[in-house]
Design a protein around this motif. Structure first.
Motif, PDB file in Angstrom:
ATOM      1  N   SER A  64      58.407  69.135  57.809  1.00  0.00           N
ATOM      2  CA  SER A  64      58.715  68.277  56.658  1.00  0.00           C
ATOM      3  C   SER A  64      60.161  68.483  56.211  1.00  0.00           C
ATOM      4  CB  SER A  64      57.755  68.565  55.494  1.00  0.00           C
ATOM      5  OG  SER A  64      57.796  69.932  55.152  1.00  0.00           O
ATOM      6  N   GLY A  65      60.730  69.654  56.510  1.00  0.00           N
ATOM      7  CA  GLY A  65      62.120  69.926  56.162  1.00  0.00           C
ATOM      8  C   GLY A  65      63.102  69.100  56.966  1.00  0.00           C
ATOM      9  N   SER A  66      62.681  68.590  58.114  1.00  0.00           N
ATOM     10  CA  SER A  66      63.508  67.651  58.882  1.00  0.00           C
ATOM     11  C   SER A  66      63.220  66.221  58.455  1.00  0.00           C
ATOM     12  CB  SER A  66      63.210  67.763  60.390  1.00  0.00           C
ATOM     13  OG  SER A  66      63.447  69.060  60.862  1.00  0.00           O
ATOM     14  N   PHE A  67      61.945  65.956  58.236  1.00  0.00           N
ATOM     15  CA  PHE A  67      61.464  64.590  58.015  1.00  0.00           C
ATOM     16  C   PHE A  67      61.830  64.049  56.631  1.00  0.00           C
ATOM     17  CE2 PHE A  67      57.791  61.931  56.594  1.00  0.00           C
ATOM     18  CZ  PHE A  67      57.819  60.936  57.565  1.00  0.00           C
ATOM     19  N   GLU A  68      61.542  64.845  55.597  1.00  0.00           N
ATOM     20  CA  GLU A  68      61.670  64.314  54.235  1.00  0.00           C
ATOM     21  C   GLU A  68      63.123  64.075  53.806  1.00  0.00           C
ATOM     22  OE1 GLU A  68      59.050  66.677  51.738  1.00  0.00           O
ATOM     23  OE2 GLU A  68      57.343  66.169  53.005  1.00  0.00           O
ATOM     24  N   SER A  87      53.533  70.618  57.475  1.00  0.00           N
ATOM     25  CA  SER A  87      53.883  70.817  56.075  1.00  0.00           C
ATOM     26  C   SER A  87      52.770  71.570  55.375  1.00  0.00           C
ATOM     27  CB  SER A  87      54.084  69.456  55.404  1.00  0.00           C
ATOM     28  OG  SER A  87      54.269  69.621  54.018  1.00  0.00           O
ATOM     29  N   ARG A  88      53.166  72.378  54.390  1.00  0.00           N
ATOM     30  CA  ARG A  88      52.159  73.063  53.580  1.00  0.00           C
ATOM     31  C   ARG A  88      51.725  72.209  52.392  1.00  0.00           C
ATOM     32  NH1 ARG A  88      55.133  78.765  53.975  1.00  0.00           N
ATOM     33  NH2 ARG A  88      56.767  77.215  54.242  1.00  0.00           N
ATOM     34  N   GLY A 104      50.077  67.454  58.257  1.00  0.00           N
ATOM     35  CA  GLY A 104      49.101  68.528  58.447  1.00  0.00           C
ATOM     36  C   GLY A 104      49.836  69.833  58.627  1.00  0.00           C
ATOM     37  N   ASN A 105      49.094  70.913  58.749  1.00  0.00           N
ATOM     38  CA  ASN A 105      49.782  72.187  58.984  1.00  0.00           C
ATOM     39  C   ASN A 105      49.202  72.935  60.173  1.00  0.00           C
ATOM     40  OD1 ASN A 105      51.889  73.882  58.434  1.00  0.00           O
ATOM     41  ND2 ASN A 105      50.723  75.189  57.040  1.00  0.00           N
TER      42      ASN A 105
END
Lengths: 190, 190
Positions: A64-68, A87-88, A104-105
């Protein structure tokens, strides 16, 4: 057979982002230097070859750190291929209408689903945390490092938190890209 | 003109020694993996070409952390060229009869003396701390990184403590060595 392939731009000193990363400064100070090479993407060049390659993958697994911070790539990274985001936290509401995006994680499940969805194509893996988790779990088949001719000095490293386990690699390709970018491809030896 | 050239073997994840370095374990756990490539040094190979190159330099600047665990190279690294060792402590007594070896902690003076002694040949620079000091002081002209196809996970990094200063490099050579070792040569842009 489909392979899971990490594609990451990295400075010679191992950073994939500069220091002082924030939501408004997602690449960190100076981090944009690492991402100049795919543009303008001259036809026939080495950089364009590598760009076309990762834009031909059949599914994506990323953090998510790349995506968001990238605005979720508008819900379509390329060709509408499925996007599995680790992602958490639950999927943000702004992704609700994007059928290709799956939050999902469960790394193993995401990799399995991505491989299945990709069919004969490879799976594009992206993000430092995702890379570290995938390497540790033995779920990464290959790495394509775009080695940028710069020393950043500080920032976020690609290879961290891996523990003292020696992992042998097989170099399978070296491409001397334009602008001094060297594309290094390795297979992870099992 | 003589250039100061750092020659260092580094894992893909940026380590030049494994973890748990001690005087009895100077390369750290698994660190010997980084230093297999110059041997046996097949004639005509790429690895041999690079080996011959650094064995043709005209002077050496290195840290005591490289020099002392290696037994001071018997006082003669190659061809009796002068060896300038950077150290906060005085020269050990066991080096007293080696005329080529000069101890001190003045990086700038050592580099200047080494260049003068080397004449038209290059100066071999070695050691992580020495590299960091020389980069920071703007005294390093080129880097030759022997990139080893292995992930060590932990250990001592080549690029650390450099501060957040972006340094541009010019890639001047890529050699695909035997055993998956990639020799990457860069010039530091001033």
């Amino acid at each position: 057979m489909s392979s899971t392939v990490l594609y990451m731009s990295m400075s010679l000193d191992g950073f994939i982002a500069g220091p002082n990363e924030t939501p408004d400064n997602p690449l960190g100070d100076g981090g944009e230097r690492l991402h100049e090479w795919p543009f303008p993407g001259t036809e026939g060049g080495m950089n364009r070859q590598v760009y076309d390659e990762f834009m031909s993958t059949g599914a994506i697994v990323a953090g998510s750190g790349s995506f968001e911070p990238a605005g979720g790539w508008g819900g379509d990274h390329h060709d509408g291929v499925p996007i599995y985001i680790l992602s958490r936290h639950p999927a943000p509401t702004w992704t609700a209408n994007w059928p290709a995006v799956h939050y999902g994680n469960d790394l193993e499940g995401a990799m399995r689903n991505a491989k299945r969805a990709a069919g004969d194509k490879n799976v594009l893996v992206h993000g430092a945390s995702t890379a570290q988790r995938a390497l540790t779990a033995g779920l990464l088949d290959e790495l394509e490092i775009h080695l940028i001719p710069v020393i950043l000095g500080e920032g976020r490293r690609l290879f961290e938190h891996l523990g003292a386990e020696q992992r042998e690699l097989e170099r399978i390709r070296v491409l001397e890209g334009e602008g001094g970018v060297t594309h290094l491809r390795y297979r992870v030896r099992l």
